[in-house]
Design an enzyme around this catalytic site. Structure first.
Site, PDB file in Angstrom:
ATOM      1  N   HIS A  56      -8.494  -4.661  -0.685  1.00 44.14           N
ATOM      2  CA  HIS A  56      -7.187  -4.089  -0.412  1.00 44.14           C
ATOM      3  C   HIS A  56      -6.487  -4.737   0.780  1.00 44.14           C
ATOM      4  O   HIS A  56      -5.278  -4.991   0.748  1.00 44.14           O
ATOM      5  CB  HIS A  56      -7.351  -2.584  -0.173  1.00 44.14           C
ATOM      6  CG  HIS A  56      -6.073  -1.838   0.022  1.00 44.14           C
ATOM      7  ND1 HIS A  56      -5.250  -1.478  -1.028  1.00 44.14           N
ATOM      8  CD2 HIS A  56      -5.457  -1.372   1.147  1.00 44.14           C
ATOM      9  CE1 HIS A  56      -4.204  -0.813  -0.568  1.00 44.14           C
ATOM     10  NE2 HIS A  56      -4.295  -0.745   0.750  1.00 44.14           N
TER      11      HIS A  56
ATOM     12  N   SER B 219       0.838  -1.196   0.000  1.00 38.22           N
ATOM     13  CA  SER B 219       0.000   0.000   0.000  1.00 38.22           C
ATOM     14  C   SER B 219       0.878   1.254   0.000  1.00 38.22           C
ATOM     15  O   SER B 219       1.659   1.455  -0.927  1.00 38.22           O
ATOM     16  CB  SER B 219      -0.949  -0.046   1.193  1.00 38.22           C
ATOM     17  OG  SER B 219      -1.966   0.920   1.081  1.00 38.22           O
TER      18      SER B 219
ATOM     19  N   ASP C 296     -10.233  -3.290  -5.284  1.00 34.42           N
ATOM     20  CA  ASP C 296      -9.368  -2.269  -4.716  1.00 34.42           C
ATOM     21  C   ASP C 296      -9.217  -1.160  -5.748  1.00 34.42           C
ATOM     22  O   ASP C 296      -8.763  -1.417  -6.866  1.00 34.42           O
ATOM     23  CB  ASP C 296      -8.001  -2.877  -4.384  1.00 34.42           C
ATOM     24  CG  ASP C 296      -7.033  -1.874  -3.764  1.00 34.42           C
ATOM     25  OD1 ASP C 296      -7.450  -0.729  -3.494  1.00 34.42           O
ATOM     26  OD2 ASP C 296      -5.862  -2.249  -3.541  1.00 34.42           O
TER      27      ASP C 296
END
Length: 273
Positions: free
Chosen positions: A247, A119, A217
């Site tokens: 995600h 991320s 996501d």
């Protein structure tokens, strides 16, 4: 999640010129050879939450280190808004240089050190490869990017992913703007290559990449398009999209078969370092 096994861990504080010092944690599994391959791990959390003491982050490193036989080194970079860009990228770069400088005494093979970022940490990992190339510091043997954000301008946000979940587009866009503002302060800095590695003028000379994205996501195009840019620049890069997942799926190894498969694939990538 699933708790990680016991193993030798060491915390070290690394000085960062012009910025706050950064704490790192070294996980050495019993199965690691000497000298051992290593991987610098940069966690996620939208640049504003998380850290190396989070139970899920610690457990993940323990599991992945034990299964791969790779020494994992996590970076406790500063969080926004108390510290903003480029503090975080300078901290991870200092940790990277420190790891290479002290590789011999740590029993690490300096020619087999990779990068793993998830991320926001995927953004920092990708940016670090650019910084290594531009500053002439040692380059990673492999970069493993999990659900990375690679362009903080929002150019590649895929709202079809949020629409499929019934989440209004304005919520996803508002969240991205909030993340970018918190991290950057001035959102116009999102056009800089070390803030948004997708926007680098060139991606030539970067290390091979394994990119993992999730179907539901909005960052899925950030990962897939970044892998395509790497390939266009002659870099060996793959992008895999996991179907039916979101995600944060890699956290749920205790509940989701897809999360366990995800971790299997990361472990396989770590063994390539």
């Amino acid at each position: 999640g699933i708790p990680g096994p016991d193993m030798e861990t060491t915390d070290v504080t690394v000085p960062v010129e012009g910025y706050p010092d950064v704490r790192i944690r070294i996980y050495r599994p019993a199965s690691a050879p000497t000298p051992a391959p290593a991987c610098l791990v940069i966690g996620g959390g939208a640049f504003r939450i998380g850290g190396i003491d989070y139970p899920t982050a610690d457990a993940s490193c323990r599991r992945r280190a034990a299964r791969s036989g790779v020494v994992l080194v996590t970076v406790g970079y500063s969080l926004a808004p108390e510290q903003r860009y480029p503090t975080q990228i300078e901290q991870v770069h200092a940790a990277w240089v420190w790891l290479h400088t002290h590789a011999q005494e740590l029993g690490i093979d300096p020619d087999r050190i990779g990068l793993n970022g998830a991320s926001a940490g995927g953004c920092l990992a990708a940016s670090l490869t650019l910084l290594n190339r531009d500053r002439g510091t040692p380059q990673a043997t492999l970069q493993i990017l999990e659900v990375p954000v690679t362009d903080l301008t929002g150019r590649w946000i895929d709202l079809r992913a949020t629409y499929a979940l019934g989440v209004p587009a304005f919520i996803a866009l508002r969240e991205l703007r909030s993340v970018a503002s918190t991290y950057l302060g001035d959102r116009s800095r999102a056009r800089e290559q070390y803030a948004s590695p997708m926007r680098a003028a060139s991606h030539a000379g970067l290390p091979p990449a394994v990119v993992l994205t999730a179907e539901y996501d909005p960052l899925r195009r950030d990962g897939a398009t970044y892998a395509a840019k790497l390939r266009d620049a002659g870099v060996d890069a793959s992008a895999t999209r996991y179907l039916g997942v979101t995600h944060d799926t890699p956290l749920y190894v205790g509940a989701l078969p897809a999360a366990r498969r995800w971790e299997d694939d990361v472990v396989s990538a770590l063994r390539r370092i």
